[in-house]
Design a protein around this motif. Structure first.
Motif, mmCIF file in Angstrom:
data_model
loop_
_atom_site.group_PDB
_atom_site.id
_atom_site.type_symbol
_atom_site.label_atom_id
_atom_site.label_comp_id
_atom_site.label_asym_id
_atom_site.label_seq_id
_atom_site.Cartn_x
_atom_site.Cartn_y
_atom_site.Cartn_z
ATOM 1 N N CYS A 52 0.873 -1.293 0.077
ATOM 2 C CA CYS A 52 -0.040 0.163 -0.036
ATOM 3 C C CYS A 52 0.935 1.210 0.040
ATOM 4 C CB CYS A 52 -1.031 0.208 1.135
ATOM 5 S SG CYS A 52 -1.846 1.453 1.396
ATOM 6 N N ARG A 53 0.828 2.199 -1.127
ATOM 7 C CA ARG A 53 1.468 3.252 -1.219
ATOM 8 C C ARG A 53 1.011 4.487 -0.779
ATOM 9 N NH1 ARG A 53 5.506 0.853 -0.003
ATOM 10 N NH2 ARG A 53 6.715 -0.398 -1.594
ATOM 11 N N ILE A 57 -7.976 9.028 3.694
ATOM 12 C CA ILE A 57 -8.567 9.074 4.872
ATOM 13 C C ILE A 57 -9.707 10.280 4.860
ATOM 14 C CG2 ILE A 57 -8.083 9.967 7.169
ATOM 15 C CD1 ILE A 57 -5.089 9.606 6.720
ATOM 16 N N THR A 58 -10.851 9.633 5.099
ATOM 17 C CA THR A 58 -11.970 10.303 5.230
ATOM 18 C C THR A 58 -13.011 10.574 6.459
ATOM 19 O OG1 THR A 58 -12.369 9.742 2.997
ATOM 20 C CG2 THR A 58 -14.345 10.511 3.838
ATOM 21 N N LEU A 59 -12.933 11.723 7.038
ATOM 22 C CA LEU A 59 -13.715 12.078 8.078
ATOM 23 C C LEU A 59 -15.192 12.133 7.860
ATOM 24 C CD1 LEU A 59 -13.722 12.701 11.278
ATOM 25 C CD2 LEU A 59 -13.136 15.072 10.618
ATOM 26 N N CYS A 60 -16.076 11.471 8.331
ATOM 27 C CA CYS A 60 -17.545 11.462 8.307
ATOM 28 C C CYS A 60 -18.071 11.486 9.521
ATOM 29 C CB CYS A 60 -18.012 9.990 7.734
ATOM 30 S SG CYS A 60 -16.969 9.620 6.341
ATOM 31 N N ILE A 74 -5.479 12.524 0.990
ATOM 32 C CA ILE A 74 -4.635 11.174 0.542
ATOM 33 C C ILE A 74 -3.299 11.355 1.349
ATOM 34 C CG2 ILE A 74 -3.690 9.985 -1.421
ATOM 35 C CD1 ILE A 74 -6.326 10.850 -2.818
ATOM 36 N N VAL A 75 -2.629 10.398 1.763
ATOM 37 C CA VAL A 75 -1.456 10.484 2.316
ATOM 38 C C VAL A 75 -0.664 9.597 1.416
ATOM 39 C CG1 VAL A 75 -0.185 9.764 4.585
ATOM 40 C CG2 VAL A 75 -2.337 10.773 4.778
ATOM 41 N N ASP A 76 0.368 10.151 1.101
ATOM 42 C CA ASP A 76 1.456 9.185 0.309
ATOM 43 C C ASP A 76 2.516 8.532 1.241
ATOM 44 O OD1 ASP A 76 3.398 8.404 -1.518
ATOM 45 O OD2 ASP A 76 3.890 10.353 -2.212
#
Length: 85
Positions: A52-53, A57-60, A74-76
């Protein structure tokens, strides 16, 4: 100050949770009931495959009929993992 979303939900009564999506795998945190402006998630681990690269992340906000997306990023992960070649 009192803030609310377009649907009238007050920030003070948010039920936030986080979705992590990486390498076609989705994981979800627990919901923090009445999390307010500064919810805290403790003791949860999310494990992804080494291939996984990046992770989205989604805050709901959890709602009865349809959850609301508060924001996402999106975290690289390649910056943290190092080169495997």
């Amino acid at each position: 100050t009192h803030k609310s979303f377009k649907n009238g939900t007050s920030i003070d009564i948010l039920g936030p949770y986080i979705l992590f999506v990486g390498s076609s795998r989705q994981q979800r945190s627990k919901t923090i009931k009445r999390g307010g402006k500064t919810p805290v998630w403790e003791g949860e681990e999310f494990i992804f495959n080494e291939s996984c690269r990046q992770i989205k992340i989604t805050l709901c906000d959890e709602d009865l009929f349809q959850d609301d997306v508060i924001g996402s990023a999106i975290v690289d992960l390649s910056k943290f993992i190092g080169n495997t070649n």
